[in-house]
Design an enzyme around this catalytic site. Structure first.
Site, PDB file in Angstrom:
ATOM      1  N   LYS A 127       0.816  -1.215   0.000  1.00  0.00           N
ATOM      2  CA  LYS A 127       0.000   0.000   0.000  1.00  0.00           C
ATOM      3  C   LYS A 127       0.847   1.261   0.000  1.00  0.00           C
ATOM      4  O   LYS A 127       0.346   2.350  -0.292  1.00  0.00           O
ATOM      5  CB  LYS A 127      -0.979  -0.018   1.166  1.00  0.00           C
ATOM      6  CG  LYS A 127      -2.034  -1.106   0.997  1.00  0.00           C
ATOM      7  CD  LYS A 127      -3.350  -0.760   1.624  1.00  0.00           C
ATOM      8  CE  LYS A 127      -4.421  -1.754   1.196  1.00  0.00           C
ATOM      9  NZ  LYS A 127      -5.748  -1.451   1.763  1.00  0.00           N
ATOM     10  N   ASP A 146      -7.841  -0.008   7.704  1.00  0.00           N
ATOM     11  CA  ASP A 146      -7.642  -1.161   8.568  1.00  0.00           C
ATOM     12  C   ASP A 146      -6.199  -1.241   9.026  1.00  0.00           C
ATOM     13  O   ASP A 146      -5.843  -2.121   9.806  1.00  0.00           O
ATOM     14  CB  ASP A 146      -7.997  -2.451   7.821  1.00  0.00           C
ATOM     15  CG  ASP A 146      -9.491  -2.626   7.646  1.00  0.00           C
ATOM     16  OD1 ASP A 146     -10.206  -2.529   8.644  1.00  0.00           O
ATOM     17  OD2 ASP A 146      -9.933  -2.849   6.505  1.00  0.00           O
TER      18      ASP A 146
END
Length: 400
Positions: free
Chosen positions: A86, A135
């Site tokens: 990410k 998350d």
């Protein structure tokens, strides 16, 4: 389906799973991720300080035991020191947003990301607040990108996000706000707060009216896929990839189609059984929401609503969708830790591996997916031990 084959006892335990074959793979549709956007993202990210191609690991022992020609695992645990793929998406989208925002405000018409990182527009950048729900890993990337470009950052997390992941995000200077409920509740609160405060949302999920920033995020993810495909000794026949909101799966799908054309590998999207919104959408033939607390150890995949852009890609490009239990993911983590050399993988990194091993051990699933002795499988290990304490608890040894 239930895993009953002999291979399960060799590699991971027997677990029930769900498999749904897409009835319309290969159907033409909209272009979700234009090639020009990927070329821009790849050129920008590869020029950042600290950029390095992450390893592609051959899992030869697993391939032999599974009766496959090859299994390769793209290990994202070392990406930019953030521990996950990410880093390629959120930080890139933050940089793009700030550059375009400063130009629109007349502050810096031709500023570059390098200018922002060098602090040349520090005052103007500090007046910008970026935010998102997370998350864990996406929030860390957004916070890292904001810190490098000099912007303020506020990250919303839901109650189940572990203290270790919250602390890792805060280490990059972000303010952490905890939202009751699940990931989708945090997404809504982040969007509402940003609208009220005049902040900029940098989300990895898209919805009607909000697509451009998530598109940049996904274009960044494609660099991971291109690195892996460029390093393979032969094109893959199958790709097993994690689900979540679908952003990474769609990015991998788009890059596979761009690279392989009509010989595109069969893409299998794997999700936690408690948060299988993409499988539910495929079954319904339209974007569908999974409700409840979405509790799963695979925290990065605990998403109940598919991303609009991701679904537009996956509804026509995915070959199949799977849902696997948490126990299979833990087994996958332990299996990788026993490889030589050991591979450190976080809970959300191993959904694809778990799906593959459950499928090859089930004769019906193996046949349905076309897995054979000639199959070459590509997996994406999307994170390392992003919560070292939890990794140690699950695997039984600390991450090396």
């Amino acid at each position: 389906m239930r895993d009953t084959g002999r291979l399960a006892g060799i590699m991971i335990a027997q677990h029930p799973f769900r498999l749904f074959l897409n009835p319309n793979p290969g159907t033409p549709g909209v272009v979700v991720l234009p090639e020009s956007g990927f070329r821009r993202a790849a050129a920008e990210i590869s020029a950042w300080p600290g950029y390095a191609v992450t390893p592609l690991r051959a899992l030869d022992a697993i391939a032999r035991q599974a009766g496959l020609a090859a299994v390769h695992y793209k290990d994202e645990g070392g990406r930019f020191g953030l521990g996950s793929f990410k880093a390629l998406g959120g930080a890139y989208a933050v940089a793009r947003l700030l550059v375009s925002g400063l130009a629109r405000r007349g502050v810096a018409q031709s500023a570059s990301v390098a200018d922002l990182m060098a602090g040349r527009h520090a005052g103007a950048a500090a007046d910008v607040t970026v935010t998102c729900a997370t998350d864990g890993n996406h929030g860390r990337s957004v916070a890292w990108g904001a810190q490098r470009c000099g912007a303020r950052c506020v990250i919303f997390v839901h109650e189940a996000v572990s203290p270790g992941r919250r602390e890792a995000i805060a280490a990059y200077g972000a303010e952490i706000r905890v939202v009751p409920g699940n990931y989708d509740d945090a997404v809504r609160v982040a969007a509402e707060t940003a609208e009220r405060e005049g902040w900029f949302v940098v989300s990895d999920t898209s919805y009607p009216g909000y697509t451009e920033v998530p598109r940049d995020v996904m274009q960044g993810y494609r660099l991971m896929a291109e690195e892996a495909m460029a390093a393979l000794p032969a094109p893959p026949t199958h790709i097993f990839i994690q689900g979540g909101v679908g952003g990474v799966a769609a990015a991998v799908s788009a890059q596979a189609r761009a690279r392989y054309g009509e010989a595109v590998p069969r893409l299998v999207v794997v999700e936690p059984e408690q948060a299988a919104c993409l499988l539910a959408s495929a079954e319904a033939g339209r974007p569908s929401t999974v409700t409840g607390d979405l509790h799963t150890l695979m925290a990065g995949l605990a998403c109940g609503e598919p991303s609009l852009l991701a679904w537009q890609e996956l509804e026509r490009a995915a070959f199949a969708f799977m849902a696997v239990p948490d126990a299979a993911a833990v087994d996958g983590m332990r299996l990788l830790a026993r490889q030589s050399p050991p591979v450190v993988a976080g809970e959300s990194a191993v959904a694809g591996l778990a799906g593959l091993l459950l499928a090859v051990a089930d004769p019906a699933a193996r046949d349905a997916l076309g897995l054979s002795a000639d199959s070459r499988v590509l997996l994406f290990g999307t994170e390392g031990a992003t919560d070292p304490a939890l990794y140690t608890e699950l695997v039984g040894t600390p991450p090396g």
